[in-house]
Enzyme design. Structure first.
Site, PDB file in Angstrom:
ATOM      1  N   LYS A 112      46.422  32.930  31.072  1.00 30.88           N
ATOM      2  CA  LYS A 112      46.631  32.052  29.925  1.00 30.88           C
ATOM      3  C   LYS A 112      46.251  32.778  28.639  1.00 30.88           C
ATOM      4  O   LYS A 112      45.301  33.552  28.602  1.00 30.88           O
ATOM      5  CB  LYS A 112      45.818  30.768  30.071  1.00 30.88           C
ATOM      6  CG  LYS A 112      46.376  29.867  31.177  1.00 30.88           C
ATOM      7  CD  LYS A 112      45.654  28.558  31.275  1.00 30.88           C
ATOM      8  CE  LYS A 112      45.883  27.632  30.120  1.00 30.88           C
ATOM      9  NZ  LYS A 112      47.168  26.926  30.128  1.00 30.88           N
ATOM     10  N   ARG A 117      43.588  36.237  24.548  1.00 32.95           N
ATOM     11  CA  ARG A 117      43.270  36.454  23.133  1.00 32.95           C
ATOM     12  C   ARG A 117      41.790  36.721  22.903  1.00 32.95           C
ATOM     13  O   ARG A 117      41.378  37.083  21.819  1.00 32.95           O
ATOM     14  CB  ARG A 117      43.718  35.250  22.317  1.00 32.95           C
ATOM     15  CG  ARG A 117      45.226  35.120  22.295  1.00 32.95           C
ATOM     16  CD  ARG A 117      45.683  33.832  21.667  1.00 32.95           C
ATOM     17  NE  ARG A 117      47.099  33.642  21.957  1.00 32.95           N
ATOM     18  CZ  ARG A 117      47.936  33.028  21.156  1.00 32.95           C
ATOM     19  NH1 ARG A 117      47.510  32.525  20.014  1.00 32.95           N
ATOM     20  NH2 ARG A 117      49.195  32.903  21.486  1.00 32.95           N
ATOM     21  N   GLU A 138      41.348  37.654  39.690  1.00 28.65           N
ATOM     22  CA  GLU A 138      40.580  38.792  39.200  1.00 28.65           C
ATOM     23  C   GLU A 138      40.494  38.691  37.682  1.00 28.65           C
ATOM     24  O   GLU A 138      41.522  38.696  37.001  1.00 28.65           O
ATOM     25  CB  GLU A 138      41.234  40.108  39.596  1.00 28.65           C
ATOM     26  CG  GLU A 138      41.388  40.293  41.100  1.00 28.65           C
ATOM     27  CD  GLU A 138      42.743  39.886  41.652  1.00 28.65           C
ATOM     28  OE1 GLU A 138      43.692  39.665  40.870  1.00 28.65           O
ATOM     29  OE2 GLU A 138      42.861  39.778  42.874  1.00 28.65           O
ATOM     30  N   GLN A 181      43.708  32.603  53.323  1.00 28.23           N
ATOM     31  CA  GLN A 181      42.367  32.814  52.770  1.00 28.23           C
ATOM     32  C   GLN A 181      41.848  31.562  52.091  1.00 28.23           C
ATOM     33  O   GLN A 181      42.583  30.813  51.475  1.00 28.23           O
ATOM     34  CB  GLN A 181      42.342  34.001  51.821  1.00 28.23           C
ATOM     35  CG  GLN A 181      43.066  33.787  50.508  1.00 28.23           C
ATOM     36  CD  GLN A 181      43.155  35.062  49.659  1.00 28.23           C
ATOM     37  OE1 GLN A 181      42.951  36.169  50.132  1.00 28.23           O
ATOM     38  NE2 GLN A 181      43.475  34.890  48.405  1.00 28.23           N
TER      39      GLN A 181
END
Length: 189
Positions: A112, A117, A138, A181
């Site tokens: 996002k 930013r 990650e 997972q």
């Protein structure tokens, strides 16, 4: 390959269990407080980060990070509503949502802009046809300052691409090592 719309995402989640829990709308506020948005958008789904984090540390390891022989003591595990990533470091987390990708769909994840930013990069490899599980996220803190991640809020957007033909071998067919997972999953060799 075509990108799938909000109508398709809603139908696949509600009728076929493609992801759960599922939010059919874009949520920007919870209990009167602004949050980083999550839920269904025009051509994607904004996933939330769970409160399970693994923060990278060099306290217990050698000077080399080896993806073929990863030392799990390289992480400190926490379960909190926020995670502070040290400068120039990274952390792993997972999505709240559990995914079941259809056999003719490839899912791509993009971070996002609210995080990007701030110098916080979210990386996830594509979710292949018939992959299922919680997505391990990650987070890289590219800044020289500590960076904060918020659990239970939006962190990345999933884009769903439907192929014009069925692949010969799906992730499930080849018994992919990350199939099914749950929780935050470190590298496997």
């Amino acid at each position: 390959m075509t990108i799938k719309s909000d109508k398709w995402i809603r139908r696949m989640a509600q009728e076929h269990g493609m992801l759960e829990p599922f939010e059919p709308n874009q949520i920007r506020e919870v209990n009167g407080k602004r949050v980083i948005s999550y839920g269904t958008s025009s051509y994607g789904y904004d996933v939330r980060c769970a409160s399970e984090f693994k923060i990278f540390t060099n306290v217990h390891t050698s000077s080399v990070v080896d993806p073929k022989n990863f030392d799990e003591s390289s992480f400190v595990s926490i379960n909190e509503d926020t995670c502070v990533i040290p400068p120039n470091s990274f952390a792993l987390a997972r999505t709240i949502e559990y995914f079941r990708i259809p056999s003719n769909v490839l899912t791509v994840c993009l971070g996002k802009s609210t995080y990007a930013r701030c110098g916080i990069i979210v990386n996830v490899t594509p979710l292949e046809p018939e992959w299922e599980g919680h997505v391990t996220l990650e987070f890289s803190n590219t800044t020289p300052l500590p960076a904060k991640i918020y659990a239970h809020e939006g962190v990345a957007q999933m884009l769903f691409y439907e192929s014009d033909e069925q692949c010969e071998v799906t992730y499930k067919d080849r018994n992919g090592k990350y199939q099914g997972q749950t929780g935050v999953t470190p590298p496997k060799s």
